[in-house]
Design a protein around this motif. Sequence first.
Motif, PDB file in Angstrom:
ATOM      1  N   GLU A   1       0.819  -1.207   0.000  1.00 61.11           N
ATOM      2  CA  GLU A   1       0.000   0.000   0.000  1.00 61.11           C
ATOM      3  C   GLU A   1       0.859   1.265   0.000  1.00 61.11           C
TER       4      GLU A   1
ATOM      5  N   VAL B   1       0.719   4.261  -2.911  1.00 57.23           N
ATOM      6  CA  VAL B   1       0.524   5.690  -2.639  1.00 57.23           C
ATOM      7  C   VAL B   1       1.699   6.496  -3.176  1.00 57.23           C
TER       8      VAL B   1
ATOM      9  N   ARG C   1      -0.979   2.530   4.037  1.00 60.11           N
ATOM     10  CA  ARG C   1      -1.637   3.508   3.155  1.00 60.11           C
ATOM     11  C   ARG C   1      -1.982   4.780   3.916  1.00 60.11           C
TER      12      ARG C   1
END
Length: 354
Positions: free
Chosen positions: A97, A101, A324
């Motif tokens: 994650e 990003v 994330r």
Amino acid sequence: MNPKYQMVADALRAGIRDGTYQKTLPTEQLLCSQFQVSRQTVRQALSLLESERLIERRQGSGSHIRERREPVFRQRRSIAVLTTYISDYIFPSILREIEAVCSENNSTPLLFATQNQFANERRILQTLLEMEQLDGILLEGTKTGLPNPNIRLYRELMEKGIPMVFMHGYYEALPETLSVLDDNAAGGRMLVEYLYKKGHRRIGGIFKYDDIQGRLRFSGYLDAMQEFGLSLEDNNILWYSTDQKDRFLKDGFAEARVNEIVSASSAVICYNDEIAARLSAYVGRRGLSVPGDVAIVSFDNSQYSEMSTPRITSLSHEQYNVGRLAAELLFRHLGGEACSSQLAPWVLVEKESS
């Protein structure tokens, strides 16, 4: 299957591009109703659209759609990612994650692992101090439940103006830093309350003492035990450290104490699924049953919970991924947004072990 916030973001993005939404998006409340999701999910979707510069969120006036212009070149950022481990336990999903990003924000993640050792952490921090370009740091601190000998190096990085966001824990000596944590104290309380409602009154615990997660999980456990008027005995609690994890319930290590806890408790709360799975297997080897003789519950709802026999009741991160959330927080901070630390809630997933 894509996370819920990604599906919401995809729908809103399509609506912006086809003209369904002209100047502003609907309010968060209306979006929650429209997509049948939580406000946190809507906010994650809006954060993603904001990072793509499709919208601009203004306090008090909602989410405004930006005027379409020619793409602006953005300098590629360099983001250091420090975790204790890379391939163990829940870390692959966290790193996946973070990488996603970073890619969304035109950034390159540089990955380092400390193996939860202060000496390794020190060498990595010294390397970061020598880098010519470093725009931000995402990190999981080493043994956050203990005093850290590398605090001076962290402060040197901060003095250079390099923002950092901690994951899972933080250092009490650096109170000004941002962090994204699971709500560990609430999780400890949640598990005690769940077991209490199932009729358990003798609830033991196995906790990790050298990171702040373990301390907070124990703190929540302690609060709930006192709230429900349950007896808390020292012999019902076992503490272990990172250095002892691989030996736990192997070659006789800690077996005497575990036997004591299992004999005195009708249920045991474990620091995480890895420890819970080992405890469940050990109980079976002793000729006892889970949950017949002792119920076992835990944190993380990981593969260990699913692979154990019986499967282990565990607290889940659900759609929240600390990697994330921390990465999004860092990029919002880099973009000049006023940011604050976050707590991710738990959701109980009941299985056969309780």
